[in-house]
Write a protein that holds these residues in place. Sequence first.
Motif, mmCIF file in Angstrom:
data_model
loop_
_atom_site.group_PDB
_atom_site.id
_atom_site.type_symbol
_atom_site.label_atom_id
_atom_site.label_comp_id
_atom_site.label_asym_id
_atom_site.label_seq_id
_atom_site.Cartn_x
_atom_site.Cartn_y
_atom_site.Cartn_z
ATOM 1 N N THR A 17 11.677 4.154 -5.540
ATOM 2 C CA THR A 17 10.946 3.692 -6.726
ATOM 3 C C THR A 17 10.887 2.171 -6.748
ATOM 4 N N ASN A 18 12.005 1.535 -6.409
ATOM 5 C CA ASN A 18 12.049 0.083 -6.339
ATOM 6 C C ASN A 18 11.049 -0.441 -5.310
ATOM 7 N N LEU A 36 8.375 1.062 -4.255
ATOM 8 C CA LEU A 36 7.030 1.331 -4.765
ATOM 9 C C LEU A 36 6.624 0.296 -5.809
ATOM 10 N N VAL A 37 7.543 -0.034 -6.704
ATOM 11 C CA VAL A 37 7.249 -1.048 -7.735
ATOM 12 C C VAL A 37 6.965 -2.398 -7.080
ATOM 13 N N LYS A 38 7.773 -2.784 -6.088
ATOM 14 C CA LYS A 38 7.537 -4.045 -5.380
ATOM 15 C C LYS A 38 6.173 -4.024 -4.692
ATOM 16 N N TYR A 39 5.828 -2.922 -4.067
ATOM 17 C CA TYR A 39 4.537 -2.792 -3.404
ATOM 18 C C TYR A 39 3.392 -2.928 -4.400
ATOM 19 N N LEU A 40 3.528 -2.258 -5.545
ATOM 20 C CA LEU A 40 2.482 -2.341 -6.566
ATOM 21 C C LEU A 40 2.366 -3.750 -7.135
ATOM 22 N N CYS A 41 3.509 -4.404 -7.310
ATOM 23 C CA CYS A 41 3.471 -5.785 -7.817
ATOM 24 C C CYS A 41 2.791 -6.705 -6.815
ATOM 25 N N SER A 86 -0.753 -6.056 -7.001
ATOM 26 C CA SER A 86 -1.279 -6.639 -8.237
ATOM 27 C C SER A 86 -1.523 -8.122 -8.052
#
Length: 100
Positions: free
Chosen positions: A25-26, A28-33, A36
């Motif tokens: 999840t971490n 994935l969040v870094k990838y999405l950020c 972004s």
Amino acid sequence: MAGSHVSKEVQERLRERLEGCLTDTNALVKYLCKGSDAHSLLSKAAKSFASQDGALSSTHDNLKRVEGIINEMTSQMNVANRSVEKIPLVVQRIEVLERL
């Protein structure tokens, strides 16, 4: 005792799986950020590029005007050169007239 041992093994596996999920999840969040940020940067670049359109158009118009000025000055220079080329002939004729 066997039930307690199984329960600890299950808890340990659940904890490992939970840690794995949190790590994923971490990531994935870094990838999405990052994605972004890339979108934001791309958006800013597109706006900046679009704002340059007017400047490019103005520069193009100015270059056309400069080209016209250069053509006019070249024409004037050619006329001046032809006039300068005639000076020796005029001087010669004046000298002939002075002798008379």
